[in-house]
Design an enzyme around this catalytic site. Sequence first.
Site, mmCIF file in Angstrom:
data_model
loop_
_atom_site.group_PDB
_atom_site.id
_atom_site.type_symbol
_atom_site.label_atom_id
_atom_site.label_comp_id
_atom_site.label_asym_id
_atom_site.label_seq_id
_atom_site.Cartn_x
_atom_site.Cartn_y
_atom_site.Cartn_z
ATOM 1 C CB SER A 191 -1.271 -0.135 1.084
ATOM 2 O OG SER A 191 -0.009 -0.410 2.277
ATOM 3 C CG HIS A 219 -4.001 -0.611 -1.972
ATOM 4 N ND1 HIS A 219 -4.436 0.255 -2.192
ATOM 5 C CD2 HIS A 219 -3.680 -1.037 -1.104
ATOM 6 C CE1 HIS A 219 -4.393 0.741 -1.029
ATOM 7 N NE2 HIS A 219 -3.968 -0.070 -0.182
ATOM 8 C CE LYS A 250 -7.680 0.075 0.456
ATOM 9 N NZ LYS A 250 -7.447 1.487 1.723
#
Length: 402
Positions: A191, A219, A250
């Site tokens: 990250s 991610h 996200k």
Amino acid sequence: MEMVMSHDKIAARLQFWLDRANRLKDDDLYFFNQPIEEICGGARVRLKGREMLMFASYSYLGLIGHPKINAAAKAAIDEFGTGTHGVRLLAGTLTLHTELEETIADFKSTEDAITFSSGYVTNLAAVSTMVMRHDVVICDKLNHASIVDGCLLSGADFVRFKHNDMTDLERCLQKADADAAKLVVVDAVFSMDGDIINLPRVVELCRQYGAYLMVDEAHSVGVLGATGRGIEEHFGLGNVIDLKMGTLSKTIPSVGGYLAGKKDIIHMFRHASRAFIFSAALPPAQAAAAKAAFQVMRDEPERVETLRRNAAQFMGGLKQLGFDTMQTETAIVPVLCRADEKAFEMVRYCQHDDIFVLPVVSPAVPEGLARLRATVIATHTPAEIDRALTVFERAGKRAGII
Ligand SMILES: Cc1ncc(COP(=O)(O)O)c(C=O)c1O
């Protein structure tokens, strides 16, 4: 007397954090917790009354505000209201939750999935339910803080290997007691650095040493793989991860986290993970938004390719200007500034020119490796990325970084 001293220790701690923030505020270098006033469409937001280009968003595919996702959330409120009746195990489960979990399992090609109220809590639950005292949990040194906290909570022996170093991972596996239950946990995409774990080798080693494998895809989903399915798709591997963890905050514009895997593992989580049993269910609007977002990812796969193009343009441009973007291969683009003060200075110049980017400083990253943690999203236009590069160039020269 002792009580007074312990009180003083906490008072000193409060003072430390006040002093640190106040020093930055005095120099106009405090950028945390700034409220966004409006999402203006595309990659633009309003802050302090000014429209800025967002270069600090995790909404990788630009799905915040997508009309189909907003409509699903609104319909869920009309049907179910704004809350649930408590924890999932008792009265909190709605049809929306089971539909969302089926959608996730299908998207991640697993037998089943379970959701939790945040990604952070998902990692706490994942590690502390999988392993306990006398077991061993082995982590990459740069794993996310929530994984570290899960390891500490679990009570298992907590071992860390050098970042993405497969020789060191093998050393840790060899050193672990052959009879101990072993869990290896890695981030798919790191990250703070944006680089990708060497998944093929991690899988080989886990098989060789009889370890379970958990991968945090916070991610990775929406970012890696031709259709954004994540790290297995990126490496052209089949279903090789025992426990796939992801967030719904996200790429998926909601809140919450999930674990996806075989039926028996997910069954254990439904009955043994404290974060599931003792905490309220996801609110209806958020569950519906998440479910709709997975559908949008299927319907609009071109967003993944646009994100990749944007990341290449931004990263290539920064390198050409002389910035050090470390080992990134993804939409997370660190811009190395080294000293904390340089990172703060860069941010001040960028925000002054309406590029919203933020610093990451110690202790979130090691001292001397402070950086801007810029992110690219699919809704940036090439012209907007060019504009950001122009601002970065000016800021980098003024701060003495390039
Ligand atoms: C790698 C990683 N895992 C887990 C989390 C926690 O997810 P959430 O913010 O959804 O709680 C984050 C978010 O910061 C993250 O970057």
